[in-house]
Design a protein around this motif. Structure first.
Motif, PDB file in Angstrom:
ATOM      1  N   GLY A   8       2.382 -11.148  69.004  1.00 36.56           N
ATOM      2  CA  GLY A   8       2.719 -12.364  68.241  1.00 36.56           C
ATOM      3  C   GLY A   8       1.602 -13.379  68.150  1.00 36.56           C
ATOM      4  N   THR A   9       0.482 -13.123  68.836  1.00 37.66           N
ATOM      5  CA  THR A   9      -0.668 -14.039  68.751  1.00 37.66           C
ATOM      6  C   THR A   9      -1.761 -13.489  67.827  1.00 37.66           C
ATOM      7  N   GLY A  10      -1.556 -12.278  67.293  1.00 41.70           N
ATOM      8  CA  GLY A  10      -2.602 -11.642  66.479  1.00 41.70           C
ATOM      9  C   GLY A  10      -2.629 -12.167  65.049  1.00 41.70           C
ATOM     10  N   LEU A  11      -3.464 -11.540  64.221  1.00 42.11           N
ATOM     11  CA  LEU A  11      -3.621 -11.969  62.822  1.00 42.11           C
ATOM     12  C   LEU A  11      -2.269 -11.944  62.084  1.00 42.11           C
ATOM     13  N   ILE A  12      -1.622 -10.804  62.061  1.00 40.31           N
ATOM     14  CA  ILE A  12      -0.339 -10.694  61.352  1.00 40.31           C
ATOM     15  C   ILE A  12       0.780 -11.294  62.207  1.00 40.31           C
ATOM     16  N   GLY A  13       0.689 -11.081  63.529  1.00 34.81           N
ATOM     17  CA  GLY A  13       1.728 -11.571  64.433  1.00 34.81           C
ATOM     18  C   GLY A  13       1.930 -13.070  64.334  1.00 34.81           C
ATOM     19  N   VAL A  36       3.500 -10.652  78.622  1.00 35.35           N
ATOM     20  CA  VAL A  36       4.179  -9.441  78.124  1.00 35.35           C
ATOM     21  C   VAL A  36       3.105  -8.418  77.760  1.00 35.35           C
ATOM     22  N   ASN A  37       3.075  -7.333  78.521  1.00 38.05           N
ATOM     23  CA  ASN A  37       2.018  -6.347  78.331  1.00 38.05           C
ATOM     24  C   ASN A  37       2.650  -4.969  78.169  1.00 38.05           C
ATOM     25  N   THR A  38       2.543  -4.410  76.965  1.00 42.51           N
ATOM     26  CA  THR A  38       3.209  -3.123  76.708  1.00 42.51           C
ATOM     27  C   THR A  38       2.453  -1.956  77.348  1.00 42.51           C
ATOM     28  N   ILE A  39       1.261  -2.196  77.841  1.00 45.90           N
ATOM     29  CA  ILE A  39       0.515  -1.114  78.504  1.00 45.90           C
ATOM     30  C   ILE A  39       0.881  -1.033  79.993  1.00 45.90           C
ATOM     31  N   LEU A  57       3.600  -5.733  66.463  1.00 45.56           N
ATOM     32  CA  LEU A  57       2.381  -6.006  65.693  1.00 45.56           C
ATOM     33  C   LEU A  57       1.166  -6.011  66.615  1.00 45.56           C
ATOM     34  N   ALA A  58       1.278  -5.303  67.734  1.00 47.52           N
ATOM     35  CA  ALA A  58       0.161  -5.250  68.686  1.00 47.52           C
ATOM     36  C   ALA A  58      -0.909  -4.293  68.176  1.00 47.52           C
ATOM     37  N   ASN A  59      -2.099  -4.481  68.654  1.00 38.07           N
ATOM     38  CA  ASN A  59      -3.197  -3.587  68.280  1.00 38.07           C
ATOM     39  C   ASN A  59      -4.023  -3.254  69.516  1.00 38.07           C
ATOM     40  N   GLY A 105      -9.664   9.015  63.985  1.00 35.38           N
ATOM     41  CA  GLY A 105      -9.088   8.828  65.317  1.00 35.38           C
ATOM     42  C   GLY A 105      -8.079   7.702  65.358  1.00 35.38           C
ATOM     43  N   TYR A 106      -8.379   6.597  64.681  1.00 35.42           N
ATOM     44  CA  TYR A 106      -7.457   5.458  64.697  1.00 35.42           C
ATOM     45  C   TYR A 106      -6.130   5.851  64.038  1.00 35.42           C
ATOM     46  N   PHE A 107      -6.224   6.556  62.917  1.00 33.41           N
ATOM     47  CA  PHE A 107      -5.011   6.975  62.214  1.00 33.41           C
ATOM     48  C   PHE A 107      -4.169   7.914  63.097  1.00 33.41           C
ATOM     49  N   GLY A 109      -3.821   7.750  66.258  1.00 28.52           N
ATOM     50  CA  GLY A 109      -3.095   6.866  67.182  1.00 28.52           C
ATOM     51  C   GLY A 109      -1.878   6.251  66.518  1.00 28.52           C
ATOM     52  N   LYS A 110      -2.029   5.834  65.250  1.00 24.42           N
ATOM     53  CA  LYS A 110      -0.907   5.216  64.533  1.00 24.42           C
ATOM     54  C   LYS A 110       0.177   6.250  64.242  1.00 24.42           C
ATOM     55  N   LEU A 111      -0.234   7.490  63.946  1.00 25.31           N
ATOM     56  CA  LEU A 111       0.767   8.545  63.710  1.00 25.31           C
ATOM     57  C   LEU A 111       1.580   8.803  64.970  1.00 25.31           C
ATOM     58  N   GLN A 131      -5.170  -1.608  53.875  1.00 22.34           N
ATOM     59  CA  GLN A 131      -6.087  -2.405  54.698  1.00 22.34           C
ATOM     60  C   GLN A 131      -5.957  -3.892  54.337  1.00 22.34           C
ATOM     61  N   PHE A 132      -6.108  -4.730  55.340  1.00 22.19           N
ATOM     62  CA  PHE A 132      -6.029  -6.171  55.110  1.00 22.19           C
ATOM     63  C   PHE A 132      -7.348  -6.678  54.491  1.00 22.19           C
ATOM     64  N   LEU A 133      -7.242  -7.638  53.575  1.00 25.50           N
ATOM     65  CA  LEU A 133      -8.465  -8.245  53.020  1.00 25.50           C
ATOM     66  C   LEU A 133      -9.303  -8.850  54.143  1.00 25.50           C
TER      67      LEU A 133
HETATM   68  N1  NAP Z   1      -6.500  -3.877  59.949  1.00 30.51           N
HETATM   69  C1  NAP Z   1      -5.865  -3.335  58.944  1.00 30.51           C
HETATM   70  O1  NAP Z   1      -6.381  -3.287  57.817  1.00 30.51           O
HETATM   71  C2  NAP Z   1      -4.473  -2.767  59.168  1.00 30.51           C
HETATM   72  C3  NAP Z   1      -3.811  -2.177  58.095  1.00 30.51           C
HETATM   73  C4  NAP Z   1      -2.499  -1.747  58.284  1.00 30.51           C
HETATM   74  C5  NAP Z   1      -1.886  -1.886  59.533  1.00 30.51           C
HETATM   75  N2  NAP Z   1      -2.560  -2.439  60.581  1.00 30.51           N
HETATM   76  C6  NAP Z   1      -1.845  -2.618  61.864  1.00 30.51           C
HETATM   77  O2  NAP Z   1      -1.418  -3.964  61.945  1.00 30.51           O
HETATM   78  C7  NAP Z   1      -1.141  -4.274  63.311  1.00 30.51           C
HETATM   79  C8  NAP Z   1      -1.563  -5.714  63.598  1.00 30.51           C
HETATM   80  O3  NAP Z   1      -2.962  -5.848  63.405  1.00 30.51           O
HETATM   81  P1  NAP Z   1      -3.701  -7.251  63.589  1.00 30.51           P
HETATM   82  O4  NAP Z   1      -5.005  -7.147  62.888  1.00 30.51           O
HETATM   83  O5  NAP Z   1      -2.768  -8.366  63.278  1.00 30.51           O
HETATM   84  O6  NAP Z   1      -3.971  -7.232  65.169  1.00 30.51           O
HETATM   85  P2  NAP Z   1      -4.817  -8.283  66.051  1.00 30.51           P
HETATM   86  O7  NAP Z   1      -5.116  -9.528  65.274  1.00 30.51           O
HETATM   87  O8  NAP Z   1      -5.941  -7.549  66.674  1.00 30.51           O
HETATM   88  O9  NAP Z   1      -3.758  -8.691  67.187  1.00 30.51           O
HETATM   89  C9  NAP Z   1      -3.399  -7.773  68.157  1.00 30.51           C
HETATM   90  C10 NAP Z   1      -2.272  -8.349  68.973  1.00 30.51           C
HETATM   91  O10 NAP Z   1      -1.895  -7.362  69.944  1.00 30.51           O
HETATM   92  C11 NAP Z   1      -1.778  -8.012  71.205  1.00 30.51           C
HETATM   93  N3  NAP Z   1      -1.951  -7.057  72.276  1.00 30.51           N
HETATM   94  C12 NAP Z   1      -3.087  -6.412  72.665  1.00 30.51           C
HETATM   95  N4  NAP Z   1      -2.847  -5.650  73.751  1.00 30.51           N
HETATM   96  C13 NAP Z   1      -1.520  -5.820  74.053  1.00 30.51           C
HETATM   97  C14 NAP Z   1      -0.685  -5.324  75.079  1.00 30.51           C
HETATM   98  N5  NAP Z   1      -1.145  -4.495  76.019  1.00 30.51           N
HETATM   99  N6  NAP Z   1       0.618  -5.718  75.112  1.00 30.51           N
HETATM  100  C15 NAP Z   1       1.105  -6.574  74.161  1.00 30.51           C
HETATM  101  N7  NAP Z   1       0.347  -7.069  73.169  1.00 30.51           N
HETATM  102  C16 NAP Z   1      -0.942  -6.702  73.113  1.00 30.51           C
HETATM  103  C17 NAP Z   1      -2.844  -9.095  71.168  1.00 30.51           C
HETATM  104  O11 NAP Z   1      -2.597 -10.063  72.179  1.00 30.51           O
HETATM  105  P3  NAP Z   1      -3.796 -11.047  72.717  1.00 30.51           P
HETATM  106  O12 NAP Z   1      -3.961 -12.081  71.629  1.00 30.51           O
HETATM  107  O13 NAP Z   1      -3.248 -11.624  73.975  1.00 30.51           O
HETATM  108  O14 NAP Z   1      -4.983 -10.192  72.906  1.00 30.51           O
HETATM  109  C18 NAP Z   1      -2.629  -9.633  69.752  1.00 30.51           C
HETATM  110  O15 NAP Z   1      -1.531 -10.514  69.727  1.00 30.51           O
HETATM  111  C19 NAP Z   1      -1.843  -3.191  64.142  1.00 30.51           C
HETATM  112  O16 NAP Z   1      -0.859  -2.358  64.732  1.00 30.51           O
HETATM  113  C20 NAP Z   1      -2.660  -2.400  63.119  1.00 30.51           C
HETATM  114  O17 NAP Z   1      -2.722  -1.042  63.429  1.00 30.51           O
HETATM  115  C21 NAP Z   1      -3.831  -2.885  60.413  1.00 30.51           C
END
Ligand code: NAP
Length: 250
Positions: A8-13, A36-39, A57-59, A105-107, A109-111, A131-133
């Motif tokens: 919830g602190t990430g770009l989309i989150g 909260v740590n899913t790992i 929405l974690a990455n 490799g990344y794909f 992981g998503k699969l 992909q995000f702009l």
């Molecule tokens: N980039 C693209 O073009 C694209 C396209 C389609 C889909 N996606 C997917 O969209 C999703 C969101 O991407 P994003 O760019 O918004 O990600 P992001 O900005 O990198 O944010 C990742 C988030 O995951 C959290 N996180 C990391 N490790 C964690 C853990 N162990 N437990 C819980 N939370 C954890 C981070 O927390 P902290 O802030 O505390 O580190 C952060 O809130 C991803 O799953 C990605 O695969 C991406």
């Protein structure tokens, strides 16, 4: 309704959390910083207790092939059973268009993440986005060799993070679709042309070279590897509008 946004602190989150809070929902923005740590599993059970919807929405912090696979597999194994035990009624995850059509490799992981969701028995909706702009700079950097950026002419249809978050929030509030829905940006054009337009607009002097052999994170890009093949919901913000908004914010 209690909604938990993992990542919830990430770009989309962070954008999704803001939209849902504006709608009056009780939203938990979960991330390692908020305990909260899913790992490791830390705080997961407590976070999802009483939640109706969980949005993942974690990455992965590392984009290295093995690390990504481990991240999404471990997170799914910790999160999904905790949600089932808590009686969560909708699991929403953000995935990527074409992950089953291009080998990188990344794909992979998503699969693996999607497979765990489908097998979990939880009511779910998987949103596959293009992909995000906001990711264009990272794409250019990862494809650069000095001042030359080699990019495939395969079709590309990037979407703005604001459009992604709006779709995620809408899907999360609707009943589970028990399937994959796809979202994409409003414009479709060759990948190399979009990256060239972006670099020019941000005064980046690097030259984009059209290269059908150029890989995207290690995977070959055919004409339609990265765009939706069927019906997709389209965002409203194209590259020019996104650039205008980004410059206005800077
Ligand atoms: N980039 C693209 O073009 C694209 C396209 C389609 C889909 N996606 C997917 O969209 C999703 C969101 O991407 P994003 O760019 O918004 O990600 P992001 O900005 O990198 O944010 C990742 C988030 O995951 C959290 N996180 C990391 N490790 C964690 C853990 N162990 N437990 C819980 N939370 C954890 C981070 O927390 P902290 O802030 O505390 O580190 C952060 O809130 C991803 O799953 C990605 O695969 C991406």
């Amino acid at each position: 309704m209690k909604i938990v946004v993992i990542g919830g602190t990430g770009l989309i989150g962070s954008k999704t959390v803001a939209i849902l809070r504006q709608g009056g929902h009780e939203v938990v923005a979960a991330s390692p910083n908020s305990g909260v740590n899913t790992i490791t599993g830390e705080g997961v059970k407590e976070a999802v207790a009483g939640a109706t919807v969980v949005i993942d929405l974690a990455n992965s912090p590392s984009f290295e092939d093995k690390a990504v696979l481990e991240f999404f597999e471990t997170a799914g194994r910790n999160l999904l059973p905790a949600e089932a035990a808590a009686g969560v009624r909708h699991h929403v995850a953000l995935s990527i268009v074409g992950i089953d059509r291009s080998d990188n490799g990344y794909f992979r992981g998503k699969l693996a993440q999607e497979k765990l969701i489908v097998g979990s028995g939880l009511p779910y909706t998987i949103i596959r986005s293009t992909q995000f702009l906001e990711f264009l700079r990272a794409i250019a950097d990862s494809s650069a060799d000095g001042n030359v950026v080699r990019i495939s002419p395969g079709l590309f249809q990037p979407i703005a993070a604001d459009d992604v978050a709006a779709n995620v929030a809408e899907v999360a509030l609707a009943p589970p679709r028990k399937t994959i829905v796809e979202i994409a940006g409003p414009e479709r054009a060759p990948f190399n042309e979009i990256v060239a337009r972006y670099l020019k607009a941000v005064d980046d002097p690097r030259e984009v070279v059209r290269d059908p052999e150029a890989r995207y994170y290690g995977g070959r890009v055919e004409e339609r590897s990265l765009v939706p093949l069927g019906e997709a919901r389209l965002g409203h913000i194209g590259l020019d509008e996104w650039l205008r908004r980004s410059k206005a914010r800077a």
